[in-house]
Design a protein around this motif. Sequence first.
Motif, PDB file in Angstrom:
ATOM      1  N   PRO A  11     -54.328 -31.310 -42.338  1.00 32.75           N
ATOM      2  CA  PRO A  11     -54.086 -30.378 -41.229  1.00 32.75           C
ATOM      3  C   PRO A  11     -54.702 -28.994 -41.479  1.00 32.75           C
ATOM      4  O   PRO A  11     -55.171 -28.352 -40.545  1.00 32.75           O
ATOM      5  CB  PRO A  11     -52.569 -30.278 -41.140  1.00 32.75           C
ATOM      6  CG  PRO A  11     -52.074 -31.517 -41.774  1.00 32.75           C
ATOM      7  CD  PRO A  11     -53.081 -31.891 -42.816  1.00 32.75           C
ATOM      8  N   ASN A  15     -57.308 -27.439 -38.908  1.00 38.60           N
ATOM      9  CA  ASN A  15     -57.140 -26.120 -38.301  1.00 38.60           C
ATOM     10  C   ASN A  15     -58.441 -25.331 -38.405  1.00 38.60           C
ATOM     11  O   ASN A  15     -58.865 -24.697 -37.451  1.00 38.60           O
ATOM     12  CB  ASN A  15     -56.009 -25.351 -38.989  1.00 38.60           C
ATOM     13  CG  ASN A  15     -54.657 -25.594 -38.372  1.00 38.60           C
ATOM     14  OD1 ASN A  15     -54.245 -24.899 -37.456  1.00 38.60           O
ATOM     15  ND2 ASN A  15     -53.959 -26.602 -38.884  1.00 38.60           N
ATOM     16  N   LEU A  78     -53.343 -30.786 -33.090  1.00 42.41           N
ATOM     17  CA  LEU A  78     -52.577 -29.999 -34.065  1.00 42.41           C
ATOM     18  C   LEU A  78     -51.280 -29.496 -33.440  1.00 42.41           C
ATOM     19  O   LEU A  78     -50.218 -29.544 -34.078  1.00 42.41           O
ATOM     20  CB  LEU A  78     -53.413 -28.822 -34.572  1.00 42.41           C
ATOM     21  CG  LEU A  78     -54.578 -29.182 -35.489  1.00 42.41           C
ATOM     22  CD1 LEU A  78     -55.554 -28.013 -35.604  1.00 42.41           C
ATOM     23  CD2 LEU A  78     -54.074 -29.617 -36.858  1.00 42.41           C
ATOM     24  N   LEU A  83     -48.694 -28.976 -36.277  1.00 41.09           N
ATOM     25  CA  LEU A  83     -49.456 -28.683 -37.493  1.00 41.09           C
ATOM     26  C   LEU A  83     -50.379 -27.476 -37.335  1.00 41.09           C
ATOM     27  O   LEU A  83     -51.171 -27.182 -38.235  1.00 41.09           O
ATOM     28  CB  LEU A  83     -50.278 -29.918 -37.898  1.00 41.09           C
ATOM     29  CG  LEU A  83     -49.457 -31.159 -38.253  1.00 41.09           C
ATOM     30  CD1 LEU A  83     -50.371 -32.362 -38.426  1.00 41.09           C
ATOM     31  CD2 LEU A  83     -48.627 -30.921 -39.499  1.00 41.09           C
ATOM     32  N   LEU A  84     -50.273 -26.795 -36.190  1.00 43.20           N
ATOM     33  CA  LEU A  84     -51.127 -25.638 -35.952  1.00 43.20           C
ATOM     34  C   LEU A  84     -50.719 -24.489 -36.860  1.00 43.20           C
ATOM     35  O   LEU A  84     -49.539 -24.189 -37.022  1.00 43.20           O
ATOM     36  CB  LEU A  84     -51.038 -25.198 -34.494  1.00 43.20           C
ATOM     37  CG  LEU A  84     -51.915 -24.012 -34.114  1.00 43.20           C
ATOM     38  CD1 LEU A  84     -53.393 -24.388 -34.220  1.00 43.20           C
ATOM     39  CD2 LEU A  84     -51.586 -23.543 -32.718  1.00 43.20           C
ATOM     40  N   MET A  85     -51.715 -23.861 -37.448  1.00 41.82           N
ATOM     41  CA  MET A  85     -51.527 -22.668 -38.281  1.00 41.82           C
ATOM     42  C   MET A  85     -52.271 -21.539 -37.575  1.00 41.82           C
ATOM     43  O   MET A  85     -53.476 -21.356 -37.800  1.00 41.82           O
ATOM     44  CB  MET A  85     -52.069 -22.933 -39.683  1.00 41.82           C
ATOM     45  CG  MET A  85     -51.439 -24.148 -40.346  1.00 41.82           C
ATOM     46  SD  MET A  85     -52.326 -24.688 -41.822  1.00 41.82           S
ATOM     47  CE  MET A  85     -51.902 -23.365 -42.939  1.00 41.82           C
ATOM     48  N   TRP A  89     -56.172 -20.657 -37.960  1.00 47.16           N
ATOM     49  CA  TRP A  89     -57.039 -21.077 -36.865  1.00 47.16           C
ATOM     50  C   TRP A  89     -57.827 -19.881 -36.324  1.00 47.16           C
ATOM     51  O   TRP A  89     -59.031 -19.985 -36.081  1.00 47.16           O
ATOM     52  CB  TRP A  89     -56.194 -21.717 -35.759  1.00 47.16           C
ATOM     53  CG  TRP A  89     -57.004 -22.379 -34.701  1.00 47.16           C
ATOM     54  CD1 TRP A  89     -57.499 -23.645 -34.714  1.00 47.16           C
ATOM     55  CD2 TRP A  89     -57.438 -21.797 -33.472  1.00 47.16           C
ATOM     56  NE1 TRP A  89     -58.214 -23.889 -33.555  1.00 47.16           N
ATOM     57  CE2 TRP A  89     -58.184 -22.773 -32.787  1.00 47.16           C
ATOM     58  CE3 TRP A  89     -57.259 -20.543 -32.882  1.00 47.16           C
ATOM     59  CZ2 TRP A  89     -58.750 -22.539 -31.538  1.00 47.16           C
ATOM     60  CZ3 TRP A  89     -57.831 -20.308 -31.640  1.00 47.16           C
ATOM     61  CH2 TRP A  89     -58.566 -21.301 -30.980  1.00 47.16           C
ATOM     62  N   GLU A 151     -48.644 -23.452 -45.196  1.00 51.34           N
ATOM     63  CA  GLU A 151     -48.510 -24.839 -44.737  1.00 51.34           C
ATOM     64  C   GLU A 151     -48.282 -24.813 -43.235  1.00 51.34           C
ATOM     65  O   GLU A 151     -47.807 -23.827 -42.689  1.00 51.34           O
ATOM     66  CB  GLU A 151     -47.311 -25.509 -45.420  1.00 51.34           C
ATOM     67  CG  GLU A 151     -47.527 -25.755 -46.903  1.00 51.34           C
ATOM     68  CD  GLU A 151     -46.431 -26.603 -47.524  1.00 51.34           C
ATOM     69  OE1 GLU A 151     -45.578 -27.115 -46.766  1.00 51.34           O
ATOM     70  OE2 GLU A 151     -46.435 -26.744 -48.734  1.00 51.34           O
ATOM     71  N   PRO A 152     -48.631 -25.902 -42.570  1.00 48.41           N
ATOM     72  CA  PRO A 152     -48.389 -25.963 -41.124  1.00 48.41           C
ATOM     73  C   PRO A 152     -46.920 -25.736 -40.810  1.00 48.41           C
ATOM     74  O   PRO A 152     -46.038 -26.157 -41.567  1.00 48.41           O
ATOM     75  CB  PRO A 152     -48.827 -27.382 -40.740  1.00 48.41           C
ATOM     76  CG  PRO A 152     -49.757 -27.789 -41.828  1.00 48.41           C
ATOM     77  CD  PRO A 152     -49.259 -27.111 -43.067  1.00 48.41           C
ATOM     78  N   HIS A 155     -44.693 -28.775 -40.827  1.00 47.80           N
ATOM     79  CA  HIS A 155     -44.718 -29.623 -42.027  1.00 47.80           C
ATOM     80  C   HIS A 155     -43.321 -29.782 -42.593  1.00 47.80           C
ATOM     81  O   HIS A 155     -42.608 -28.834 -42.823  1.00 47.80           O
ATOM     82  CB  HIS A 155     -45.653 -29.019 -43.078  1.00 47.80           C
ATOM     83  CG  HIS A 155     -45.765 -29.863 -44.311  1.00 47.80           C
ATOM     84  ND1 HIS A 155     -46.393 -31.081 -44.297  1.00 47.80           N
ATOM     85  CD2 HIS A 155     -45.311 -29.669 -45.566  1.00 47.80           C
ATOM     86  CE1 HIS A 155     -46.330 -31.595 -45.521  1.00 47.80           C
ATOM     87  NE2 HIS A 155     -45.674 -30.752 -46.292  1.00 47.80           N
TER      88      HIS A 155
END
Length: 157
Positions: A11, A15, A78, A83-85, A89, A151-152, A155
């Motif tokens: 992930p 990203n 994501l 899981l989007l950061m 991103w 971490e996402p 997560h």
Amino acid sequence: MDSPRTAVIRPVRRNVLSGVLVGIGIAAFVDEVVFHQLLQWHHFYDKSTASAGLFSDGLFHAFGWFAVVAGLFLFADLRRHRLLMPLRWAGALLVGAGGFQLYDGTIQHKLLTLHQIRYNVELPYDIAWNTVAVLMIGVGVFLLVRTRSAEPAGHGH
């Protein structure tokens, strides 16, 4: 079976890939719309006829939108999997946009001489173009470094 570390790395890389693709596409889109269409300073390829220039602009425009659409599909995936950061991103988006602009300003403008930003007054435009590119890359790299151990958000949930 994926190890916990591999499950986080994928992930993180996705990203970055998503952000870079969207950044490249946005930079290409802004270049195409502002400099090719609105200001009409140049075409993607200026070493031939106006028709060839317009055709090259169409290919360039399609490339930019393909990058945005691919990046947004990854972005949606994501988000869907939580899981989007966002900061990572955003950093990748700036690296993608700045990297594309620096590539355009150095390789396409100077090395290959496909076109110039604006003819007969090149130096001020080249300096501004490449300075903005380096600034975007710098801020993007700062965000990527700052979030390298993140971490996402979804997560482990």
